[in-house]
Design a protein around this motif. Structure first.
Motif, short mmCIF file in Angstrom:
data_model
loop_
_atom_site.label_atom_id
_atom_site.label_comp_id
_atom_site.label_asym_id
_atom_site.label_seq_id
_atom_site.Cartn_x
_atom_site.Cartn_y
_atom_site.Cartn_z
N ALA A 79 0.91 20.20 2.17
CA ALA A 79 1.15 19.46 1.29
C ALA A 79 0.31 20.62 0.80
O ALA A 79 -1.12 21.23 0.95
CB ALA A 79 -0.25 18.40 1.06
N ILE A 80 0.48 21.07 -0.79
CA ILE A 80 -0.15 22.49 -1.51
C ILE A 80 -1.29 21.47 -2.33
O ILE A 80 -1.55 20.75 -3.23
CB ILE A 80 0.21 22.80 -2.35
CG1 ILE A 80 1.79 23.16 -2.42
CG2 ILE A 80 -0.67 23.72 -3.53
CD1 ILE A 80 1.58 24.54 -1.57
N GLY A 81 -2.36 21.67 -1.71
CA GLY A 81 -3.82 20.84 -2.23
C GLY A 81 -4.41 20.20 -1.52
O GLY A 81 -5.45 19.69 -2.40
N GLY A 82 -4.09 20.06 -0.64
CA GLY A 82 -4.29 18.65 0.66
C GLY A 82 -5.86 19.20 1.39
O GLY A 82 -5.97 20.47 0.74
N SER A 89 5.24 15.78 -4.23
CA SER A 89 4.42 16.35 -5.46
C SER A 89 3.44 16.73 -4.93
O SER A 89 2.56 16.17 -5.86
CB SER A 89 4.53 15.54 -7.22
OG SER A 89 6.08 15.87 -7.18
N ASN A 90 2.88 16.69 -3.44
CA ASN A 90 1.99 17.20 -2.82
C ASN A 90 0.70 15.39 -3.20
O ASN A 90 -0.35 15.08 -3.81
CB ASN A 90 1.59 18.13 -3.81
CG ASN A 90 1.78 19.12 -2.91
OD1 ASN A 90 2.22 19.32 -2.09
ND2 ASN A 90 1.42 19.84 -4.29
N ALA A 102 0.65 8.34 -7.13
CA ALA A 102 -0.26 7.66 -7.49
C ALA A 102 0.33 7.81 -9.20
O ALA A 102 -0.24 6.78 -9.41
CB ALA A 102 -0.84 9.20 -7.86
N CYS A 103 1.22 8.57 -9.34
CA CYS A 103 1.86 7.80 -10.62
C CYS A 103 2.36 6.90 -10.78
O CYS A 103 2.38 5.76 -11.25
CB CYS A 103 2.62 9.08 -11.51
SG CYS A 103 1.79 11.08 -11.93
N ILE A 145 0.99 -0.85 0.32
CA ILE A 145 0.35 0.51 0.12
C ILE A 145 1.17 1.51 -0.04
O ILE A 145 1.69 1.59 0.50
CB ILE A 145 -0.81 0.07 1.13
CG1 ILE A 145 -2.33 -1.53 1.49
CG2 ILE A 145 -1.89 1.08 1.40
CD1 ILE A 145 -2.95 -1.45 3.48
N VAL A 146 0.80 1.80 -0.52
CA VAL A 146 1.97 3.26 -0.95
C VAL A 146 1.00 4.20 -0.61
O VAL A 146 -0.02 4.59 -0.71
CB VAL A 146 1.69 3.32 -2.33
CG1 VAL A 146 2.61 4.71 -3.51
CG2 VAL A 146 2.37 2.49 -3.13
N ILE A 147 1.07 4.89 0.40
CA ILE A 147 1.11 5.99 0.88
C ILE A 147 2.06 7.78 -0.18
O ILE A 147 3.74 7.39 0.07
CB ILE A 147 1.19 6.74 2.22
CG1 ILE A 147 0.83 5.48 3.01
CG2 ILE A 147 0.71 7.48 2.63
CD1 ILE A 147 -0.68 5.03 3.28
N GLY A 148 1.35 8.48 -0.45
CA GLY A 148 1.53 9.58 -1.24
C GLY A 148 2.55 10.55 -0.11
O GLY A 148 2.63 11.97 -0.65
N PHE A 149 2.46 10.40 0.87
CA PHE A 149 3.22 11.73 2.21
C PHE A 149 4.30 11.33 2.80
O PHE A 149 3.87 10.32 3.13
CB PHE A 149 1.82 12.09 2.35
CG PHE A 149 0.72 12.45 1.58
CD1 PHE A 149 0.61 14.07 0.80
CD2 PHE A 149 -0.50 12.20 1.26
CE1 PHE A 149 -0.03 14.73 -0.73
CE2 PHE A 149 -1.69 12.50 0.15
CZ PHE A 149 -1.20 13.60 -0.54
N SER A 150 4.15 12.44 3.82
CA SER A 150 5.50 11.97 5.34
C SER A 150 4.62 11.65 5.91
O SER A 150 3.42 11.34 6.55
CB SER A 150 5.90 13.49 5.00
OG SER A 150 5.31 13.79 6.22
N PRO A 151 5.71 10.97 7.20
CA PRO A 151 5.34 10.65 8.45
C PRO A 151 4.92 11.56 9.11
O PRO A 151 4.72 12.64 9.02
CB PRO A 151 6.68 10.19 9.20
CG PRO A 151 7.22 9.44 7.85
CD PRO A 151 7.37 10.93 7.06
N GLY A 152 3.63 10.71 9.31
CA GLY A 152 2.50 11.25 10.66
C GLY A 152 1.56 11.94 9.76
O GLY A 152 0.32 12.26 10.29
#
Length: 303
Positions: free
Chosen positions: A135-138, A46-47, A52-53, A9-16
């Motif tokens: 994140a920008i736009g989160g 990249s937020n 995702a890519c 399972i891939v997460i696009g953001f930092s720990p926490g």
């Protein structure tokens, strides 16, 4: 095609981040339900777009999944015309995982005991109060921009690469405010350095019933919840999708998992793929006009 023995399972953001916390809470029960190893992998950048890519371009065998968020799958496409993935066409929906409010928290020493006081302070000192996001736009960024749009105040955005650094600065007062996920914000309010002011949903959270909603604090029409969903690369076999979806429903129904999520103000959902597809399309449409009102401001680099 039989599912891989190892599912990532891939997460696009930092720990926490909310994505990581929820995924790690669910992963052991999901592994048990599938009879396969399930690991959580962080790929910040990249937020959320880098992760995702990566997942969108992975083999469609059910071995690689992505935790889609309000930001990556309902906001990003309206903020970036060159977004390198399509939130609907490039992914196969599996299940809506959770919904939860965000919490507006302020550094306690600011002397801001309420949302009303915050609005008064921000109006008196435009651009002085800072708010942080990772994140920008989160979802946290949307929450802050929506707050400014509905109250007419101006605050200064500070973008962080790491969620933990954001909380460190909020504790010490280097940062004034943050709208952030309840699961991470509430525990950090216990030592008194951060004061929770309100929740972003239209109803109070059972995990913090003493916290008013922003609408109750005099901001009518304010209502947003953060949501997380599990998606797979487009083209993943229906049999694999259904197997994973059923395991998610089983994992979310586990008493320990449900209790851990609810303690953090997170409501487990567990939808069908069709329900998730309809939900994401509706969210994409819902937030388009809202994002359009502040897109230029949201994309401006923080000073």
């Amino acid at each position: 095609m039989e599912l891989s023995r190892h599912i990532r399972i891939v997460i696009g953001f930092s720990p926490g981040s909310a994505s990581e916390q929820v995924a790690r809470t669910i992963a052991p029960a999901l592994s048990g339900a599938l009879g396969r190893e399930v690991t959580v992998s962080l790929r910040p950048g990249s937020n959320g777009a880098d992760a995702a890519c990566e997942v969108a371009g992975s083999p469609s065998d059910g071995a690689t999944l992505f935790v889609a968020t309000l930001g990556t799958h309902a906001l990003a496409a309206h903020l970036d015309a060159r977004l390198p993935y399509d939130p609907l066409r490039d992914f196969a929906p599996v299940s809506l995982l959770t919904k939860s409010p965000l919490v507006l928290g302020a550094h306690a020493a600011l002397g801001i005991p309420s949302v009303r006081t915050l609005v008064e302070r921000a109006r008196a000192h435009p651009g002085e109060l800072t708010y942080g996001t990772s994140a920008i736009g989160g979802a946290p960024h949307l929450a802050a921009e929506l707050f400014q749009a509905l109250t007419g105040v101006e605050m200064r955005h500070v973008r962080y690469e790491h969620t933990e650094r954001l909380y460190d600065d909020l504790r010490t007062g280097s940062l004034a405010l943050s709208f952030n996920n309840m699961m991470s914000m509430l525990p950090r309010c216990l030592d008194g350095t951060i004061r929770a002011l309100a929740v972003t949903t239209s109803r109070r959270s059972r995990a913090a019933e003493d916290l008013p909603t922003l609408a109750q604090c005099g901001i009518p029409g304010y209502d947003m919840s953060n949501w997380l969903a599990l998606v797979a690369p487009q083209g993943t076999a229906e049999a694999a999708i259904q197997e994973i979806r059923q395991a998610i429903v089983t994992a979310l129904a586990d008493p320990e998992v449900g209790a851990a999520l609810r303690r953090g103000g997170v409501d487990p959902i567990g939808s069908t793929p069709h329900e998730l597809a309809q939900f994401m399309a509706a969210e994409l449409a819902r937030w388009r006009p809202v994002v359009a009102r502040f897109r230029d401001t949201a994309l401006s680099p923080p000073p």
